[in-house]
Design an enzyme around this catalytic site. Structure first.
Site, mmCIF file in Angstrom:
data_model
loop_
_atom_site.group_PDB
_atom_site.id
_atom_site.type_symbol
_atom_site.label_atom_id
_atom_site.label_comp_id
_atom_site.label_asym_id
_atom_site.label_seq_id
_atom_site.Cartn_x
_atom_site.Cartn_y
_atom_site.Cartn_z
ATOM 1 N N HIS A 1 6.794 -4.361 -6.015
ATOM 2 C CA HIS A 1 6.274 -3.114 -6.597
ATOM 3 C C HIS A 1 6.341 -3.106 -8.132
ATOM 4 C CE1 HIS A 1 5.829 -1.222 -2.745
ATOM 5 N NE2 HIS A 1 7.116 -1.231 -2.475
ATOM 6 N N HIS B 1 4.707 -1.888 2.638
ATOM 7 C CA HIS B 1 4.237 -1.119 1.476
ATOM 8 C C HIS B 1 3.271 -1.969 0.648
ATOM 9 C CE1 HIS B 1 8.267 0.479 2.648
ATOM 10 N NE2 HIS B 1 7.517 1.564 2.723
ATOM 11 N N ASP C 1 9.714 -4.368 6.872
ATOM 12 C CA ASP C 1 9.702 -2.917 7.054
ATOM 13 C C ASP C 1 8.491 -2.407 7.842
ATOM 14 O OD1 ASP C 1 8.261 -3.715 4.853
ATOM 15 O OD2 ASP C 1 9.353 -2.456 3.422
ATOM 16 N N ASP D 1 4.851 -7.115 3.557
ATOM 17 C CA ASP D 1 5.721 -5.937 3.466
ATOM 18 C C ASP D 1 4.866 -4.712 3.823
ATOM 19 O OD1 ASP D 1 8.464 -4.998 1.805
ATOM 20 O OD2 ASP D 1 6.844 -3.520 1.817
HETATM 21 ZN ZN LIG Z 1 8.405 -2.320 1.637
#
Ligand SMILES: [Zn+2]
Length: 370
Positions: free
Chosen positions: A143, A182, A268, A180
């Protein structure tokens, strides 16, 4: 014969943050949690390493640590002013720069070590010293923007490693596949104009960040076409993840022909992760690893590195990670998934699966993959 390398460092488990309950700062109506802290805590990663110790899988791998990345490595991605601010605060006792990225005293050094694990793992794959590799990096990186850490990510680990490899002429073309749950917003932003780094992100749509990751962001300028977002609605499970890998990610990798594939490996998307609403299982991660490993063997002599990102179920991440490392190393040492039957029963039914299939078909059309 070279082995699968496993880069880790106990110090990465010592990275610590500030006062949060889940992702909410404590105060006002938000009471501190007894267990305390952000979901990004050491336990998920430490318990993966512990499970590997207990089963003996660790002994089948070439386990090692690494040096931190250098200032020169950092400056290829992050501006000096940001690095100075981060380091000064870290030396002064800790604090926070950006969003949801608290660190304690020495957090700067720990973050450079985490990026160092990714860099050394990449270099050892590229040199042929390792057959393939896994870097248990913490804090995570995908991120982090050049000057704005966010989502628990303090430095852009994979981007730093990739830029170092290209700068030192160890690779020309690098593909980053981010599974991931996200969106890999940091990696996307860093390479948005770069035709030599393909970025693919498979994620729950509008989970985190809530405003990035749409399929129409496909790169800019010279990098047009070298960014692929595969946003999936909540509830997608094993079949949808494998279809996305088979139908969109692998054809894109084949077109791009990278010198090495780096996976931003978050766990996740798993069925009991507290930060997502997906239904992947340990077997999903195993099968994705198997497919990407086979693709790397076809395209780039098996040169493949997985770098650990998110994954917040203390109980389940170790089993998912173990499955991935079994696949990477061809090990017969297993840690059977205790949830396999339950999570298989919870997968979307045929009617709902047809909806996910139709959405993937639309996305595939969007990327003109035949
Ligand atoms: Zn994540």
């Amino acid at each position: 014969m070279t082995r699968t390398a496993f880069f880790w460092d106990e110090k990465c488990f010592w990275h610590a943050g500030g006062n949060y309950a889940f992702t909410l700062p404590i105060g006002g109506l938000v009471q501190p949690l007894a267990a305390g802290g952000l979901p990004e805590n050491p336990e998920t990663k430490r318990r993966l390493k512990n499970l590997m110790d207990v089963t003996g899988l660790i002994r089948a791998l070439d386990a090692q640590t690494a040096d931190p990345v250098t200032t020169e490595d950092l400056l290829r991605v992050h501006p000096k002013a940001f690095l100075d601010e981060f380091r000064t605060l870290s030396d002064a006792g800790g604090g926070e720069v950006g969003l949801r990225t608290p660190f304690a005293r020495g957090g700067y050094e720990l973050a450079t070590l985490s990026a160092g694990l990714a860099k050394s793992a990449l270099f050892s794959v590229l040199s042929g010293a390792a057959r393939n590799a896994y870097a248990l990096s913490r804090p995570p990186g995908h991120h982090c923007l050049p000057d704005f850490p966010n989502g628990f990510c303090l430095l852009a680990n994979i981007a730093i490693a990739a830029r170092a490899a290209i700068a030192e002429r160890r690779a020309e073309r690098i593909a980053v596949l981010d599974w991931d749950v996200h969106h890999g917003n940091g990696t996307e932003a860093i390479f948005i104009n770069d035709p030599d780094v393909l970025t693919i992100s498979l994620h729950q749509e509008h989970n985190y960040p809530v405003d990035t990751g749409d399929a129409d962001v496909m790169g800019e300028g010279a990098g047009e076409g070298a960014n692929i977002n595969i946003p999936l609605p909540p509830g997608a499970g094993h079949t949808t993840y494998l279809n996305a890998i088979d139908q969109i990610a692998i054809p894109a990798l084949r077109r791009f022909r990278p010198d090495v594939i780096i996976v931003a490996c978050g766990f996740d998307a798993a069925a009991i992760d507290p930060l997502s609403r997906m239904l992947a299982t340990a077997d999903t991660f195993r099968q994705m690893t198997r497919r990407i490993r086979a693709t790397a063997e076809d395209l780039c002599d098996g040169k493949l590195l997985l770098v650990h990102e998110g994954g917040y179920s203390e109980v389940y991440v170790p089993f998912c990670g173990h499955a991935v490392l079994e696949e990477l190393s061809d090990s017969a040492i297993t840690a059977p998934d205790p949830f396999a039957e339950v999570f298989a029963a919870r997968q979307p039914n045929a009617r709902l699966q047809a909806v996910y299939d139709e959405m993937l078909d639309e996305l595939r059309g969007h990327f003109l993959v035949s």
